[in-house]
Design an enzyme around this catalytic site. Sequence first.
Site, PDB file in Angstrom:
ATOM      1  N   ASP A  26      39.690 -13.123  40.819  1.00  0.00           N
ATOM      2  CA  ASP A  26      41.109 -13.409  41.015  1.00  0.00           C
ATOM      3  C   ASP A  26      41.770 -12.708  39.821  1.00  0.00           C
ATOM      4  O   ASP A  26      41.176 -11.785  39.251  1.00  0.00           O
ATOM      5  CB  ASP A  26      41.359 -14.931  41.043  1.00  0.00           C
ATOM      6  CG  ASP A  26      42.733 -15.297  41.607  1.00  0.00           C
ATOM      7  OD1 ASP A  26      42.877 -15.353  42.831  1.00  0.00           O
ATOM      8  OD2 ASP A  26      43.679 -15.508  40.819  1.00  0.00           O
ATOM      9  N   LYS A  84      38.183 -23.181  43.834  1.00  0.00           N
ATOM     10  CA  LYS A  84      38.785 -22.208  42.915  1.00  0.00           C
ATOM     11  C   LYS A  84      38.373 -22.582  41.500  1.00  0.00           C
ATOM     12  O   LYS A  84      38.069 -23.748  41.232  1.00  0.00           O
ATOM     13  CB  LYS A  84      40.318 -22.261  43.011  1.00  0.00           C
ATOM     14  CG  LYS A  84      41.006 -21.007  42.542  1.00  0.00           C
ATOM     15  CD  LYS A  84      41.063 -19.967  43.645  1.00  0.00           C
ATOM     16  CE  LYS A  84      41.634 -18.662  43.179  1.00  0.00           C
ATOM     17  NZ  LYS A  84      41.912 -17.775  44.313  1.00  0.00           N
ATOM     18  N   ASN A  88      44.746  -5.257  41.308  1.00  0.00           N
ATOM     19  CA  ASN A  88      43.941  -4.916  42.475  1.00  0.00           C
ATOM     20  C   ASN A  88      44.696  -5.078  43.801  1.00  0.00           C
ATOM     21  O   ASN A  88      44.655  -4.199  44.669  1.00  0.00           O
ATOM     22  CB  ASN A  88      42.673  -5.780  42.448  1.00  0.00           C
ATOM     23  CG  ASN A  88      41.874  -5.678  43.720  1.00  0.00           C
ATOM     24  OD1 ASN A  88      42.048  -6.487  44.633  1.00  0.00           O
ATOM     25  ND2 ASN A  88      41.041  -4.670  43.813  1.00  0.00           N
TER      26      ASN A  88
HETATM   27  N1  GLU Z   1      40.876 -14.795  44.762  1.00  0.00           N
HETATM   28  C1  GLU Z   1      40.982 -14.352  46.114  1.00  0.00           C
HETATM   29  C2  GLU Z   1      41.891 -15.281  46.887  1.00  0.00           C
HETATM   30  O1  GLU Z   1      42.858 -15.780  46.338  1.00  0.00           O
HETATM   31  C3  GLU Z   1      39.632 -14.107  46.780  1.00  0.00           C
HETATM   32  C4  GLU Z   1      38.649 -15.224  46.729  1.00  0.00           C
HETATM   33  C5  GLU Z   1      37.258 -14.852  47.233  1.00  0.00           C
HETATM   34  O2  GLU Z   1      37.013 -13.709  47.609  1.00  0.00           O
HETATM   35  O3  GLU Z   1      36.421 -15.755  47.236  1.00  0.00           O
HETATM   36  O4  GLU Z   1      41.748 -15.522  48.062  1.00  0.00           O
END
Ligand code: GLU
Length: 460
Positions: free
Chosen positions: A180, A140, A255
Amino acid sequence: MTVSSSSGRISDGIHTRVLEPLYAEVLRRNPGETEFHQAAREVLETLGPVFADRPELVDARIVERLCEPERQLIFRVPWLDDRGRTQINRGFRVEFNSALGPYKGGLRFHPSVNLGIVKFLGFEQIFKNALTGMPIGGGKGGSDFDPKNRSDNEIMRFCQSFMLELYRHLGEYTDVPAGDIGVGSREVGYLFGQYRRITNRHESGVLTGKGLNWGGAQARTEATGYGCVMFTAEMLRARGLELEGKRVSISGSGNVAIYAAEKAQQLGATVISCSDSSGYIVDDKGVDLELLKQLKEVERGRISEYVERRGPHARFVSGSSVWEVPCDVALPCATQNELDEDDAVTLVRNGVIAVAEGANMPATPEAVRVLQEAGVAFAPGKAANAGGVATSALEMQQNASRDSWTFAYTEQRLSEIMRHIHDSSHRTAERYGQPGNYVVGANIAGFEIVADAMLAQGLI
Ligand code: GLU
């Protein structure tokens, strides 16, 4: 704070001997990172029975290794605002675990972002990604950059500066970011453009959430919200109930919230409320999604404007919690720790039957306890919101084969993955004597997949 046993006698010894010292070590090594402590504790609390069954995982110190990221990057992001002034932000990427595949997880741009937040999100991502059954590790990143009230040019300059450092750590086989909070298709576009320019490679699989005409996947935009509602429908079905005809309350209007609302409506539920940081709206006739999309996706405005345009049956309530609206199903889709113990008590009093986390860790541990003790079906984010990252993995699959699938086919794959996550969490909870406890089921099912891969790959 101690790690309590939620697993009964058999593993009490494990808790005292293994998990409590381990949690103390997490606190000692990561001072002040409260959200990371919370996420780690929530997982540790459920692992006792696995360790009791499988001492080889304790001997190999798998959890200690899981709690320590493989790599943590912090970097300066300098950029010029529209008035020519120098701005400095901090960028992060925590590459947490790559036993199953390249690091995979989004980037968050929000003033609250710090190392502890990125680590909590990265830690959750390891288990979430494992649960999808796709070959993706956990990571992340993000920045404390605040996109609010920034011009398009400022967003672009920030993204370009951010990528000028981050690019050297990325690659389709290494680390694959996505969006995100605060990072959507516009930001992914600027980030991808800069990566392509620096590296002189059109490496589609290096980022996901791309535009449809340059390597993006159909249904990726919708996937997190759709997946959350698909999971909710499965959870209700397991109890002999259905989503059709239910009143659904959603927090957030980004989103995840918008597409959770869309899928809930498609499945015959009525979405009566949603929110943003200024307050919430209630629309007894059901939220008008075209209007909401226009306001939030196109105009990037406030939710209060919804009421001004929608007419008398909608109302705006400023400054209080959306969870005071009576509903059958609650979908927290805004941010971490937004649904606390009091909110949970209110939801239970108003007769809620299911709560599924569209955001990452939106319910506090106390709220989860209240909901579970009241017999409410509760789905943790690492199961319920895994549809987004799962569809990112489908995007990577299409990029690798230079293919592009239809919306219908991609959505069908997403729905199969959500059913698989539901069934494996459900089955695992049953296997460990806690039927219906999706927190236990998701944590253990995700953990076992990663732990087995780590065990097989030796001491890395
Ligand atoms: N941010 C999203 C999550 O919390 C998606 C992450 C992604 O698609 O790599 O899972």
